[in-house]
Design a protein around this motif. Structure first.
Motif, PDB file in Angstrom:
ATOM      1  N   THR A  83      -4.377   1.678   5.987  1.00  0.00           N
ATOM      2  CA  THR A  83      -3.695   0.731   5.104  1.00  0.00           C
ATOM      3  C   THR A  83      -4.132   1.011   3.678  1.00  0.00           C
ATOM      4  O   THR A  83      -5.202   0.561   3.252  1.00  0.00           O
ATOM      5  CB  THR A  83      -4.041  -0.717   5.478  1.00  0.00           C
ATOM      6  OG1 THR A  83      -3.764  -0.943   6.865  1.00  0.00           O
ATOM      7  CG2 THR A  83      -3.234  -1.702   4.642  1.00  0.00           C
TER       8      THR A  83
ATOM      9  N   THR B   3      -0.707  -6.863   0.432  1.00  0.00           N
ATOM     10  CA  THR B   3      -0.213  -6.226  -0.788  1.00  0.00           C
ATOM     11  C   THR B   3       0.066  -7.292  -1.834  1.00  0.00           C
ATOM     12  O   THR B   3       0.922  -8.164  -1.640  1.00  0.00           O
ATOM     13  CB  THR B   3       1.067  -5.424  -0.508  1.00  0.00           C
ATOM     14  OG1 THR B   3       0.797  -4.454   0.501  1.00  0.00           O
ATOM     15  CG2 THR B   3       1.559  -4.731  -1.766  1.00  0.00           C
TER      16      THR B   3
ATOM     17  N   GLU C  51       4.660   4.897  10.487  1.00  0.00           N
ATOM     18  CA  GLU C  51       5.027   4.929   9.084  1.00  0.00           C
ATOM     19  C   GLU C  51       5.879   6.160   8.801  1.00  0.00           C
ATOM     20  O   GLU C  51       5.648   7.226   9.344  1.00  0.00           O
ATOM     21  CB  GLU C  51       3.782   4.958   8.185  1.00  0.00           C
ATOM     22  CG  GLU C  51       2.878   3.760   8.378  1.00  0.00           C
ATOM     23  CD  GLU C  51       3.470   2.471   7.855  1.00  0.00           C
ATOM     24  OE1 GLU C  51       4.515   2.523   7.200  1.00  0.00           O
ATOM     25  OE2 GLU C  51       2.887   1.415   8.103  1.00  0.00           O
TER      26      GLU C  51
ATOM     27  N   CYS D 194      -8.450  -0.219   7.845  1.00  0.00           N
ATOM     28  CA  CYS D 194      -7.623  -1.379   8.181  1.00  0.00           C
ATOM     29  C   CYS D 194      -8.568  -2.530   8.530  1.00  0.00           C
ATOM     30  O   CYS D 194      -9.639  -2.302   9.100  1.00  0.00           O
ATOM     31  CB  CYS D 194      -6.721  -1.106   9.383  1.00  0.00           C
ATOM     32  SG  CYS D 194      -5.543   0.242   9.173  1.00  0.00           S
TER      33      CYS D 194
ATOM     34  N   HIS E 125       0.780  -2.826   3.782  1.00  0.00           N
ATOM     35  CA  HIS E 125       0.876  -3.940   4.731  1.00  0.00           C
ATOM     36  C   HIS E 125       1.349  -5.153   3.921  1.00  0.00           C
ATOM     37  O   HIS E 125       0.721  -5.523   2.926  1.00  0.00           O
ATOM     38  CB  HIS E 125      -0.501  -4.205   5.340  1.00  0.00           C
ATOM     39  CG  HIS E 125      -0.484  -5.125   6.521  1.00  0.00           C
ATOM     40  ND1 HIS E 125       0.235  -6.310   6.563  1.00  0.00           N
ATOM     41  CD2 HIS E 125      -1.116  -5.033   7.722  1.00  0.00           C
ATOM     42  CE1 HIS E 125       0.051  -6.898   7.721  1.00  0.00           C
ATOM     43  NE2 HIS E 125      -0.766  -6.143   8.449  1.00  0.00           N
TER      44      HIS E 125
ATOM     45  N   GLU F  11       2.216   3.606   1.309  1.00  0.00           N
ATOM     46  CA  GLU F  11       2.467   2.711   2.427  1.00  0.00           C
ATOM     47  C   GLU F  11       1.669   1.440   2.213  1.00  0.00           C
ATOM     48  O   GLU F  11       0.604   1.456   1.592  1.00  0.00           O
ATOM     49  CB  GLU F  11       2.048   3.381   3.732  1.00  0.00           C
ATOM     50  CG  GLU F  11       2.843   4.628   4.030  1.00  0.00           C
ATOM     51  CD  GLU F  11       2.142   5.541   5.015  1.00  0.00           C
ATOM     52  OE1 GLU F  11       1.154   5.097   5.633  1.00  0.00           O
ATOM     53  OE2 GLU F  11       2.569   6.694   5.150  1.00  0.00           O
TER      54      GLU F  11
ATOM     55  N   ARG G 221       0.020  -7.721  15.188  1.00  0.00           N
ATOM     56  CA  ARG G 221       0.556  -7.481  13.849  1.00  0.00           C
ATOM     57  C   ARG G 221       1.329  -8.735  13.439  1.00  0.00           C
ATOM     58  O   ARG G 221       2.550  -8.792  13.487  1.00  0.00           O
ATOM     59  CB  ARG G 221       1.472  -6.268  13.858  1.00  0.00           C
ATOM     60  CG  ARG G 221       2.114  -5.928  12.519  1.00  0.00           C
ATOM     61  CD  ARG G 221       1.171  -5.226  11.575  1.00  0.00           C
ATOM     62  NE  ARG G 221       1.852  -4.775  10.368  1.00  0.00           N
ATOM     63  CZ  ARG G 221       1.468  -3.742   9.633  1.00  0.00           C
ATOM     64  NH1 ARG G 221       0.394  -3.049   9.983  1.00  0.00           N
ATOM     65  NH2 ARG G 221       2.147  -3.405   8.566  1.00  0.00           N
TER      66      ARG G 221
ATOM     67  N   LYS H 145      -7.709   5.883  12.038  1.00  0.00           N
ATOM     68  CA  LYS H 145      -8.055   4.756  11.176  1.00  0.00           C
ATOM     69  C   LYS H 145      -9.478   4.312  11.445  1.00  0.00           C
ATOM     70  O   LYS H 145     -10.093   4.693  12.448  1.00  0.00           O
ATOM     71  CB  LYS H 145      -7.099   3.576  11.363  1.00  0.00           C
ATOM     72  CG  LYS H 145      -7.141   2.917  12.751  1.00  0.00           C
ATOM     73  CD  LYS H 145      -6.153   3.539  13.687  1.00  0.00           C
ATOM     74  CE  LYS H 145      -6.095   2.862  15.040  1.00  0.00           C
ATOM     75  NZ  LYS H 145      -5.204   3.556  15.975  1.00  0.00           N
TER      76      LYS H 145
END
Length: 474
Positions: A116, A153, A459, A63, A149, A147, A186, A74
């Motif tokens: 991510t 994306t 998630e 990430c 973000h 999955e 976020r 992560k």
């Protein structure tokens, strides 16, 4: 729908989320060995590959920034040079598993989780997946998902993954309130979420999921109502509605970025959940298992109604396989007869995988009793019912376990009809409590540490082994 506050307070106790049984705190190190694990994988593959195929989970841990609510394994970095070595390590681990197979693997389900996944460039994702598929076959109508973000994306991500067979994605939204977003680090706009949702549908994705979290710092009923109103404008096919678990003693500096006084009270948190559930049902979603809502047209809803819904370390899924191979750091594999979890650091993972080792560091081989209890807990978590009518489905302590449900039966949360047990609509928010009554390992020995259970925070299909926590609300 109204909620009985008395029942909520009465049954608001810590408990596992049952993406596995036994849950990780009860794994027995002395049952596990590399030889037994490899044998279990080989046997599961031979027994099921030709008929149902296998599942694959790939953990992509990177990430660019830390979301302070997150409990996942992560690696925070802006250095995208890490992508290529990690892809090579995952493919090396895949080769180590393929060496245990007696035929080409048939992939029924594959999920990219994180971290991510869209941290990786479209080209590196293509390299990873083409390398994986080069030595495998895809089953008819495979369930491929990832999955993402919303902020990073791109349409190219969507197009590349769709060209490789992906039809489902999930976007971590959490909350649209700017105060909440700042607290959890976020920051993302509704416009970005709308863009990736619309582009997903334009490209051809048939199921788009949005993940929301309740119980976040500074989150209010007004903020939650606003978030749900914005979600309704985009009408995702699925909604995962998760509880935030504040466990700074486990997750360290990230969750120490705000004070506990900034969090909703237990009752306030429950009010947030009640608001969300009521609004989702009003919007035409169906409640699927625990924490999940889906439109009737989504395959998760269809699986719930036809009895094929399944739950594993990736969460709820419409496809069941006996063997799930977890690739990447911290990933968990499941052979049905055993579990194995990979090492949790990138450096250690890459070093072991590139040497040709399966980079696990702990696991558990299931006993006959484990498999029996697992069956009943899965039935309850996926279908809200189970049956003990067949004597082979009973265990010696069953009467004692069912007796523990007598108070829940008096409260109208469960119904016993002979040897059948059913969770009522009123009892669905308490399905974990019902499962706990059948959890023989929990009944025999409560965990001795502050850690009680696995929690899936952010998630819908992230492997549940990402964090240990006391989880007091649904």
């Amino acid at each position: 729908m109204t909620f009985d506050k008395h029942l909520i307070r009465k049954y608001n106790i810590p408990g596992p989320r049952y993406t596995s049984y036994p849950t990780v705190p009860y794994w027995e190190a002395d049952t596990f060995s590399e030889e037994r694990w490899r044998t279990s994988v080989s046997e599961a593959f031979t027994a099921s590959n030709a008929t149902e195929g296998i599942s694959v989970y790939i953990h992509l841990p990177f990430c660019e920034s830390l979301c302070t609510f997150c409990g996942c394994h992560k690696h925070i970095t802006k250095r995208h040079i890490v992508e290529s070595p990690y892809v090579k390590a995952v493919l090396a681990e895949w080769a180590s598993y393929r060496a245990l197979f007696d035929a080409a693997p048939r992939i029924k389900e594959l999920h990219l989780g994180g971290g991510t996944p869209t941290f990786f460039s479209p080209d590196h994702l293509r390299d990873l997946l083409e390398g994986l598929f080069a030595h495998a076959e895809l089953c008819d109508s495979p369930l491929l998902s990832f999955e993402a973000h919303p902020n990073n994306t791109t349409r190219e991500h969507l197009e590349v993954l769709h060209s490789l067979g992906f039809k489902r994605n999930s976007f971590g939204i959490q909350d649209y309130d700017p105060v909440v977003q700042k607290a959890i680090n976020r920051i993302q706009s509704f416009e970005d979420v709308k863009r990736v949702t619309d582009e997903s549908r334009e490209v051809g994705y048939t199921s788009v999921s949005h993940d929301l979290v309740f119980g976040l710092p500074h989150q209010s009923l007004e903020a939650m109502a606003h978030t749900i109103d914005k979600t309704a404008e985009l009408k995702p096919d699925r909604i995962a509605f998760y509880s935030y678990a504040h466990v700074p003693w486990i997750k360290g500096t990230g969750q120490r970025g705000y004070d506990e006084k900034d969090l909703p009270s237990n009752e306030g948190k429950r009010n947030l959940y009640e608001l969300g559930k009521r609004r989702f049902l009003e919007l035409g979603y169906e409640e699927i298992g625990m924490d999940h809502f889906a439109l009737p047209s989504d395959d998760l809803a269809r699986a719930f109604h036809d009895g094929s819904l399944h739950r594993n370390f990736m969460g709820y899924t419409s496809g069941k396989t006996q063997l799930m191979v977890g690739l990447g750091m911290s990933a968990i594999s499941d052979s049905w007869g055993g579990f194995a979890q990979n090492v949790k650091t990138e450096a250690e993972y890459e070093a072991q995988a590139m040497k040709g080792d399966i980079p696990d560091f702990r696991g558990h081989m299931l006993h006959k009793e484990d498999l029996l209890v697992r069956k009943h807990i899965l039935n309850l978590m996926c279908q809200f019912t189970t049956s003990f009518e067949d004597p082979s489905d009973r265990f010696p302590e069953l009467e004692e376990c069912l007796a523990k449900l007598s108070e829940m039966e008096s409260d109208g949360l469960v119904v016993r009809d002979g040897w059948r047990l059913r969770v009522t609509d009123k009892g669905r928010p308490f399905v974990r409590n019902v499962c706990m009554a059948l959890d023989l390992r929990l009944l025999r020995k409560a965990p001795t540490t502050r850690v009680l259970s696995l929690i899936h925070i952010s998630e819908p299909t992230r492997q549940e082994a990402i964090s240990y926590a006391v989880f007091c609300l649904k």
